[in-house]
Design a protein around this motif. Structure first.
Motif, PDB file in Angstrom:
ATOM      1  N   GLY A   1      -4.077  14.267   8.660  1.00 44.09           N
ATOM      2  CA  GLY A   1      -5.503  14.547   8.588  1.00 44.09           C
ATOM      3  C   GLY A   1      -6.337  13.332   8.252  1.00 44.09           C
ATOM      4  N   SER A   2      -7.358  13.545   7.417  1.00 42.96           N
ATOM      5  CA  SER A   2      -8.306  12.480   7.096  1.00 42.96           C
ATOM      6  C   SER A   2      -7.642  11.346   6.320  1.00 42.96           C
ATOM      7  CB  SER A   2      -9.468  13.058   6.270  1.00 42.96           C
ATOM      8  OG  SER A   2     -10.308  12.016   5.819  1.00 42.96           O
ATOM      9  N   LEU A   3      -8.002  10.120   6.672  1.00 44.79           N
ATOM     10  CA  LEU A   3      -7.495   8.949   5.951  1.00 44.79           C
ATOM     11  C   LEU A   3      -7.907   8.987   4.484  1.00 44.79           C
ATOM     12  CD1 LEU A   3      -6.112   6.136   6.043  1.00 44.79           C
ATOM     13  CD2 LEU A   3      -8.345   5.189   6.696  1.00 44.79           C
ATOM     14  N   SER A   4      -9.021   9.650   4.188  1.00 43.99           N
ATOM     15  CA  SER A   4      -9.502   9.709   2.808  1.00 43.99           C
ATOM     16  C   SER A   4      -8.501  10.389   1.881  1.00 43.99           C
ATOM     17  CB  SER A   4     -10.852  10.418   2.729  1.00 43.99           C
ATOM     18  OG  SER A   4     -10.750  11.763   3.154  1.00 43.99           O
ATOM     19  N   ASN A   5      -7.649  11.272   2.408  1.00 45.86           N
ATOM     20  CA  ASN A   5      -6.631  11.919   1.576  1.00 45.86           C
ATOM     21  C   ASN A   5      -5.667  10.888   1.007  1.00 45.86           C
ATOM     22  OD1 ASN A   5      -7.662  14.501   2.097  1.00 45.86           O
ATOM     23  ND2 ASN A   5      -6.440  14.727   3.951  1.00 45.86           N
ATOM     24  N   THR A   6      -5.268   9.930   1.835  1.00 45.83           N
ATOM     25  CA  THR A   6      -4.347   8.893   1.381  1.00 45.83           C
ATOM     26  C   THR A   6      -5.059   7.867   0.517  1.00 45.83           C
ATOM     27  OG1 THR A   6      -3.069   9.232   3.410  1.00 45.83           O
ATOM     28  CG2 THR A   6      -2.601   7.239   2.164  1.00 45.83           C
ATOM     29  N   VAL A   7      -6.314   7.612   0.809  1.00 49.12           N
ATOM     30  CA  VAL A   7      -7.105   6.723  -0.040  1.00 49.12           C
ATOM     31  C   VAL A   7      -7.204   7.306  -1.453  1.00 49.12           C
ATOM     32  CG1 VAL A   7      -9.411   5.745  -0.419  1.00 49.12           C
ATOM     33  CG2 VAL A   7      -8.402   5.725   1.879  1.00 49.12           C
ATOM     34  N   LYS A   8      -7.424   8.613  -1.549  1.00 47.50           N
ATOM     35  CA  LYS A   8      -7.501   9.250  -2.871  1.00 47.50           C
ATOM     36  C   LYS A   8      -6.169   9.144  -3.620  1.00 47.50           C
ATOM     37  CE  LYS A   8      -9.161  13.297  -1.577  1.00 47.50           C
ATOM     38  NZ  LYS A   8      -9.624  14.702  -1.737  1.00 47.50           N
ATOM     39  N   GLN A   9      -5.055   9.261  -2.910  1.00 43.25           N
ATOM     40  CA  GLN A   9      -3.756   9.067  -3.561  1.00 43.25           C
ATOM     41  C   GLN A   9      -3.669   7.679  -4.177  1.00 43.25           C
ATOM     42  OE1 GLN A   9      -1.060  10.252  -0.166  1.00 43.25           O
ATOM     43  NE2 GLN A   9       0.142  11.048  -1.874  1.00 43.25           N
ATOM     44  N   THR A  10      -4.146   6.703  -3.430  1.00 45.78           N
ATOM     45  CA  THR A  10      -4.108   5.320  -3.912  1.00 45.78           C
ATOM     46  C   THR A  10      -5.043   5.147  -5.107  1.00 45.78           C
ATOM     47  OG1 THR A  10      -3.720   4.665  -1.609  1.00 45.78           O
ATOM     48  CG2 THR A  10      -4.229   2.920  -3.168  1.00 45.78           C
ATOM     49  N   TRP A  11      -6.237   5.695  -5.013  1.00 51.64           N
ATOM     50  CA  TRP A  11      -7.160   5.643  -6.158  1.00 51.64           C
ATOM     51  C   TRP A  11      -6.536   6.278  -7.399  1.00 51.64           C
ATOM     52  CZ3 TRP A  11     -12.008   7.735  -3.120  1.00 51.64           C
ATOM     53  CH2 TRP A  11     -12.631   6.667  -2.447  1.00 51.64           C
ATOM     54  N   ALA A  12      -5.887   7.418  -7.201  1.00 52.49           N
ATOM     55  CA  ALA A  12      -5.304   8.143  -8.334  1.00 52.49           C
ATOM     56  C   ALA A  12      -4.236   7.329  -9.055  1.00 52.49           C
ATOM     57  CB  ALA A  12      -4.727   9.477  -7.859  1.00 52.49           C
ATOM     58  N   SER A  13      -3.571   6.417  -8.324  1.00 60.50           N
ATOM     59  CA  SER A  13      -2.508   5.634  -8.962  1.00 60.50           C
ATOM     60  C   SER A  13      -3.037   4.684 -10.025  1.00 60.50           C
ATOM     61  CB  SER A  13      -1.696   4.865  -7.908  1.00 60.50           C
ATOM     62  OG  SER A  13      -2.395   3.735  -7.426  1.00 60.50           O
ATOM     63  N   LEU A  14      -4.358   4.502 -10.087  1.00 58.83           N
ATOM     64  CA  LEU A  14      -4.939   3.724 -11.189  1.00 58.83           C
ATOM     65  C   LEU A  14      -4.605   4.367 -12.526  1.00 58.83           C
ATOM     66  CD1 LEU A  14      -6.994   1.248 -11.550  1.00 58.83           C
ATOM     67  CD2 LEU A  14      -8.675   3.016 -12.032  1.00 58.83           C
ATOM     68  N   TRP A  15      -4.345   5.680 -12.493  1.00 60.14           N
ATOM     69  CA  TRP A  15      -4.084   6.438 -13.711  1.00 60.14           C
ATOM     70  C   TRP A  15      -2.610   6.800 -13.858  1.00 60.14           C
ATOM     71  CZ3 TRP A  15      -7.900   6.678 -17.234  1.00 60.14           C
ATOM     72  CH2 TRP A  15      -9.172   6.329 -16.802  1.00 60.14           C
ATOM     73  N   ASN A  16      -1.735   6.002 -13.236  1.00 63.29           N
ATOM     74  CA  ASN A  16      -0.304   6.138 -13.506  1.00 63.29           C
ATOM     75  C   ASN A  16      -0.026   5.921 -14.996  1.00 63.29           C
ATOM     76  OD1 ASN A  16       0.600   6.646 -10.911  1.00 63.29           O
ATOM     77  ND2 ASN A  16       0.940   4.484 -10.431  1.00 63.29           N
ATOM     78  N   PHE A  17       0.998   6.592 -15.479  1.00 64.76           N
ATOM     79  CA  PHE A  17       1.373   6.433 -16.886  1.00 64.76           C
ATOM     80  C   PHE A  17       1.697   4.984 -17.206  1.00 64.76           C
ATOM     81  CE2 PHE A  17       4.805   6.396 -20.134  1.00 64.76           C
ATOM     82  CZ  PHE A  17       4.076   6.883 -21.207  1.00 64.76           C
ATOM     83  N   ARG A  18       2.504   4.337 -16.354  1.00 61.81           N
ATOM     84  CA  ARG A  18       2.895   2.951 -16.643  1.00 61.81           C
ATOM     85  C   ARG A  18       1.680   2.021 -16.623  1.00 61.81           C
ATOM     86  NH1 ARG A  18       4.888   3.920 -11.370  1.00 61.81           N
ATOM     87  NH2 ARG A  18       3.895   2.638  -9.753  1.00 61.81           N
ATOM     88  N   ALA A  19       0.733   2.284 -15.707  1.00 59.64           N
ATOM     89  CA  ALA A  19      -0.460   1.443 -15.634  1.00 59.64           C
ATOM     90  C   ALA A  19      -1.345   1.651 -16.855  1.00 59.64           C
ATOM     91  CB  ALA A  19      -1.236   1.754 -14.357  1.00 59.64           C
ATOM     92  N   PHE A  20      -1.522   2.899 -17.251  1.00 61.59           N
ATOM     93  CA  PHE A  20      -2.342   3.190 -18.428  1.00 61.59           C
ATOM     94  C   PHE A  20      -1.760   2.515 -19.668  1.00 61.59           C
ATOM     95  CE2 PHE A  20      -3.696   5.462 -22.153  1.00 61.59           C
ATOM     96  CZ  PHE A  20      -5.029   5.720 -21.920  1.00 61.59           C
ATOM     97  N   GLU A  21      -0.452   2.647 -19.851  1.00 60.63           N
ATOM     98  CA  GLU A  21       0.181   2.068 -21.039  1.00 60.63           C
ATOM     99  C   GLU A  21       0.027   0.554 -21.086  1.00 60.63           C
ATOM    100  OE1 GLU A  21       2.304   4.264 -23.560  1.00 60.63           O
ATOM    101  OE2 GLU A  21       0.433   5.058 -22.743  1.00 60.63           O
TER     102      GLU A  21
END
Length: 219
Positions: A125-145
């Motif tokens: 579907g829309s490319l924006s779905n995968t873009v949102k997945q990438t945006w969400a990875s900013l809040w990975n546990f390892r990244a947050f820590e």
């Protein structure tokens, strides 16, 4: 940074070696977060005593927050621009969405391997779905820590996305640094690479990378 470097490589190495690509700027992430009230949700999450006191609770709450990002609608003005970008690729092209934040490759904080990149397949579907997945990875546990340990403001962090055609069945993955990281007195290049598609930053179990230092030793 990834998009700029890709453009420089394309100028240097040509179109047969380097894929064409585009960049989705930090401002898209910022607008998406603001219009969906996600910054306020992040503030409330981080202010929760359970979040700060218990590691497992923090990991679970971050997972739920990433799900909220993936489920939130992309504002219409951004969706239109992402769809226009998608349309530039030939039909059926798998598209790589590569994470690139404003809080990595910094002095004293490289952030390698903290964030995730994803491939958008033609049937997704829309490319924006995968873009949102990438945006969400900013809040990975390892990244947050890691950000928390280095006292980086999570709400000032932003995610850009480099978008280019994906190559399956890659022969090798690697990272190159254009300096001698062991002895700055000698010019050189540092290369870390391994066979196959296993990521250098987050390799599969059993992966055995090669570490190479290419340097001019002597006059």
């Amino acid at each position: 940074a990834k998009t700029s470097n890709l453009a420089e490589l394309r100028k240097l190495l040509g179109t047969t070696t380097t894929p064409g690509g585009s960049g989705i700027p930090f401002s898209f992430y910022d607008t998406f977060m603001k219009e969906n009230g996600l910054y306020d949700k992040a503030k409330a999450m981080m202010a929760d005593p359970r979040f700060t006191s218990d590691v497992q609770t923090r990991e679970n709450m971050l997972r739920d927050f990433r799900r909220a990002l993936r489920d939130a609608p992309v504002p219409a003005q951004l969706e239109k621009k992402i769809a226009a970008l998608h349309a530039k690729f030939p039909a059926g092209t798998p598209i790589r969405c590569r994470s690139s934040t404003n809080n990595e490759d910094l002095q004293g904080f490289n952030g390698a391997g903290l964030y995730d990149s994803y491939t958008h397949r033609p049937d997704e579907g829309s490319l924006s779905n995968t873009v949102k997945q990438t945006w969400a990875s900013l809040w990975n546990f390892r990244a947050f820590e890691e950000r928390d340990f280095h006292r980086i403001d999570h709400l000032q962090a932003a995610m850009g996305v480099t978008v280019h055609p994906n190559n399956d069945d890659e022969r090798a993955n690697g990272v190159a640094i254009t300096k001698n990281i062991y002895d700055p007195n000698w010019p050189g290049f540092y290369v870390n690479a391994q066979v196959g598609e296993s990521l250098v930053t987050n390799p599969d179990p059993g992966a055995k990378p090669d570490e190479l230092l290419i340097s001019k030793i002597g006059p």
